[in-house]
Design a protein around this motif. Structure first.
Motif, mmCIF file in Angstrom:
data_model
loop_
_atom_site.group_PDB
_atom_site.id
_atom_site.type_symbol
_atom_site.label_atom_id
_atom_site.label_comp_id
_atom_site.label_asym_id
_atom_site.label_seq_id
_atom_site.Cartn_x
_atom_site.Cartn_y
_atom_site.Cartn_z
ATOM 1 N N LEU A 249 0.852 -1.176 0.000
ATOM 2 C CA LEU A 249 0.000 0.000 0.000
ATOM 3 C C LEU A 249 0.897 1.238 0.000
ATOM 4 C CD1 LEU A 249 -2.605 -0.998 2.754
ATOM 5 C CD2 LEU A 249 -2.980 -1.020 0.289
ATOM 6 N N ARG A 250 0.335 2.351 -0.404
ATOM 7 C CA ARG A 250 1.090 3.602 -0.333
ATOM 8 C C ARG A 250 1.183 4.036 1.125
ATOM 9 N NH1 ARG A 250 -1.638 7.969 -3.715
ATOM 10 N NH2 ARG A 250 0.328 9.078 -3.393
ATOM 11 N N PHE A 251 2.381 4.401 1.561
ATOM 12 C CA PHE A 251 2.598 4.762 2.957
ATOM 13 C C PHE A 251 3.067 6.204 3.127
ATOM 14 C CE2 PHE A 251 2.963 0.075 3.342
ATOM 15 C CZ PHE A 251 1.988 -0.112 4.311
ATOM 16 N N THR A 252 2.766 7.071 2.167
ATOM 17 C CA THR A 252 3.037 8.486 2.362
ATOM 18 C C THR A 252 2.059 9.026 3.415
ATOM 19 O OG1 THR A 252 1.509 9.170 0.624
ATOM 20 C CG2 THR A 252 3.790 8.698 -0.038
ATOM 21 N N ALA A 253 2.400 10.181 3.988
ATOM 22 C CA ALA A 253 1.560 10.734 5.052
ATOM 23 C C ALA A 253 0.140 10.999 4.554
ATOM 24 C CB ALA A 253 2.191 12.020 5.584
ATOM 25 N N GLY A 254 0.031 11.601 3.355
ATOM 26 C CA GLY A 254 -1.294 11.883 2.814
ATOM 27 C C GLY A 254 -2.085 10.629 2.511
ATOM 28 N N ALA A 255 -1.414 9.629 1.921
ATOM 29 C CA ALA A 255 -2.099 8.380 1.583
ATOM 30 C C ALA A 255 -2.569 7.651 2.836
ATOM 31 C CB ALA A 255 -1.173 7.486 0.762
ATOM 32 N N LEU A 256 -1.713 7.615 3.856
ATOM 33 C CA LEU A 256 -2.097 6.950 5.104
ATOM 34 C C LEU A 256 -3.309 7.621 5.747
ATOM 35 C CD1 LEU A 256 1.355 6.154 6.772
ATOM 36 C CD2 LEU A 256 -0.345 4.506 5.959
ATOM 37 N N ALA A 257 -3.350 8.955 5.690
ATOM 38 C CA ALA A 257 -4.487 9.674 6.269
ATOM 39 C C ALA A 257 -5.782 9.319 5.543
ATOM 40 C CB ALA A 257 -4.226 11.176 6.214
ATOM 41 N N VAL A 258 -5.726 9.274 4.212
ATOM 42 C CA VAL A 258 -6.926 8.944 3.438
ATOM 43 C C VAL A 258 -7.313 7.474 3.635
ATOM 44 C CG1 VAL A 258 -7.925 8.850 1.126
ATOM 45 C CG2 VAL A 258 -6.437 10.745 1.750
ATOM 46 N N GLU A 259 -6.322 6.590 3.693
ATOM 47 C CA GLU A 259 -6.607 5.172 3.922
ATOM 48 C C GLU A 259 -7.287 4.965 5.272
ATOM 49 O OE1 GLU A 259 -2.864 3.171 3.496
ATOM 50 O OE2 GLU A 259 -2.511 4.124 1.567
ATOM 51 N N ALA A 260 -6.759 5.634 6.310
ATOM 52 C CA ALA A 260 -7.364 5.520 7.638
ATOM 53 C C ALA A 260 -8.789 6.076 7.637
ATOM 54 C CB ALA A 260 -6.515 6.251 8.672
ATOM 55 N N ALA A 261 -8.964 7.223 6.958
ATOM 56 C CA ALA A 261 -10.309 7.805 6.866
ATOM 57 C C ALA A 261 -11.246 6.883 6.095
ATOM 58 C CB ALA A 261 -10.230 9.172 6.190
ATOM 59 N N GLY A 262 -10.719 6.244 5.047
ATOM 60 C CA GLY A 262 -11.534 5.308 4.284
ATOM 61 C C GLY A 262 -11.987 4.122 5.112
ATOM 62 N N LEU A 263 -11.061 3.538 5.881
ATOM 63 C CA LEU A 263 -11.421 2.407 6.742
ATOM 64 C C LEU A 263 -12.425 2.834 7.809
ATOM 65 C CD1 LEU A 263 -7.994 0.572 7.258
ATOM 66 C CD2 LEU A 263 -9.958 -0.207 5.925
ATOM 67 N N ALA A 264 -12.217 4.047 8.393
ATOM 68 C CA ALA A 264 -13.159 4.549 9.391
ATOM 69 C C ALA A 264 -14.540 4.757 8.770
ATOM 70 C CB ALA A 264 -12.641 5.858 9.988
ATOM 71 N N SER A 265 -14.567 5.248 7.528
ATOM 72 C CA SER A 265 -15.834 5.454 6.836
ATOM 73 C C SER A 265 -16.527 4.123 6.558
ATOM 74 C CB SER A 265 -15.591 6.213 5.528
ATOM 75 O OG SER A 265 -16.796 6.425 4.827
ATOM 76 N N ILE A 266 -15.742 3.109 6.191
ATOM 77 C CA ILE A 266 -16.317 1.773 5.965
ATOM 78 C C ILE A 266 -16.966 1.255 7.243
ATOM 79 C CG2 ILE A 266 -15.747 -0.642 5.515
ATOM 80 C CD1 ILE A 266 -13.585 0.359 3.575
ATOM 81 N N VAL A 267 -16.244 1.362 8.371
ATOM 82 C CA VAL A 267 -16.773 0.873 9.649
ATOM 83 C C VAL A 267 -18.032 1.648 10.037
ATOM 84 C CG1 VAL A 267 -16.295 0.652 12.118
ATOM 85 C CG2 VAL A 267 -14.537 0.052 10.454
ATOM 86 N N ALA A 268 -18.003 2.982 9.876
ATOM 87 C CA ALA A 268 -19.174 3.791 10.228
ATOM 88 C C ALA A 268 -20.371 3.433 9.350
ATOM 89 C CB ALA A 268 -18.834 5.275 10.086
ATOM 90 N N GLY A 269 -20.133 3.245 8.049
ATOM 91 C CA GLY A 269 -21.224 2.862 7.155
ATOM 92 C C GLY A 269 -21.796 1.500 7.493
ATOM 93 N N VAL A 270 -20.908 0.576 7.844
ATOM 94 C CA VAL A 270 -21.346 -0.766 8.221
ATOM 95 C C VAL A 270 -22.213 -0.721 9.473
ATOM 96 C CG1 VAL A 270 -20.473 -2.904 9.235
ATOM 97 C CG2 VAL A 270 -19.514 -2.076 7.093
#
Length: 295
Positions: A249-270
């Motif tokens: 996976l991309r591990f740049t600071a920006g990518a990690l922030a979006v990935e974490a937000a994406g996973l959080a959004s998945i959990v919240a939607g679920v």
């Protein structure tokens, strides 16, 4: 594109299958909770058999997707099974989606999209050594065991949620080993696969996960267990994919922030979709506890 279609098709079959299985599991004797006798009781119910057939179909489609795509890509796609479960549940109950339902749909879809676009999952990394492989494997499996033991001490709703969480971890681990099996077949053939431990571990994990899921479905409404199951599976799969399969996976600071937000959004939607009134009720909401235990 083929991986995307296979992943979404797998999610559709899984979502429909989970709803049918839960409707049948509420009619099983509670005395068989967390016992393999529960599966023997359920096998006589046509709607449960149809649900299992759909689930198996979904798992096969998921395995094919894993043969051509990375676990870190396929798992977020299969997490959308809750969308398809909502479609069938809404059809069965006639309950409109409302703001909670549509918000859950949007969060889940945006979360999956954000994680895939930001992370750009790709294979080709060096697989982990034996120590790291078994460390990740042991942590995921051990956490599932601890959650199962802890669940027995909780009320019905908490018990079902933790069992769903444990099953999700096992299914994520199962998906990772399914990917390993596909790699063994591609590199060495079916003969080597037959004498490897991975396919047998896949079977054990699948059977154990099914027992946990059916017990959770039997114990409480679908909204208590399906969110934790759906949220845990992709997270466990991604951890295993990056941890020992060589997924990148991309591990740049920006990518990690979006990935974490994406996973959080998945959990919240679920969670929002799983708690929606359209999700079918279980025995806990349909009859008194004492009456249920006397069936």
């Amino acid at each position: 594109m083929a991986v995307f279609l296979l992943g979404l098709s797998a999610a559709c079959c899984l979502g429909f299958g989970f709803v049918l299985q839960q409707r049948a599991a509420t009619r099983a004797p509670l005395a068989d909770f967390l016992s393999f006798r529960l599966l023997l009781d359920l096998i006589h119910m046509p709607d449960w058999l149809l649900g299992v057939a759909l689930m198996v179909c979904g798992q096969v489609l998921g395995a094919v997707a894993l043969a051509y795509g990375e676990v870190s890509l396929v798992e977020p796609l299969t997490a959308t099974n809750l969308l398809f479960a909502m479609v069938l549940s809404r059809r069965l109950t006639g309950q409109p989606l409302g703001w909670n339902g549509w918000t859950g749909v949007a969060l889940l879809a945006l979360g999956v999209t954000a994680f895939i676009v930001a992370g750009r999952p790709a294979g080709g990394g060096a697989p982990a050594g034996a120590l790291r492989h078994w460390l990740v494997f042991g942590i995921v499996a051990g956490l599932a065991l601890l959650l199962t033991l802890k669940a027995r001490r909780l009320p019905r709703s908490g018990e079902a949620a933790l069992l769903g969480l444990a099953a999700g971890l096992l299914y994520g681990l199962q998906d990772s080993l399914t990917r390993v099996c596909g790699q063994i077949v591609q590199d060495d053939g079916l003969g080597v696969l037959a004498v490897s431990w991975q396919p047998y571990a896949v079977g054990v994990l699948g059977l154990t996960g099914m027992l946990l899921v059916q017990s959770a479905f039997e114990m409480a409404p679908l909204r208590m267990s399906l969110p934790s199951l759906t949220a845990a599976q992709p997270i466990a799969g991604i951890v295993c994919g990056v941890g020992f399969l060589g997924d990148r996976l991309r591990f740049t600071a920006g990518a990690l922030a979006v990935e974490a937000a994406g996973l959080a959004s998945i959990v919240a939607g679920v969670v929002l979709l799983g708690s929606h009134p359209a999700m079918p009720a279980g025995v806990a909401e349909e009859e008194p506890v004492g009456a249920a235990r006397l069936r």
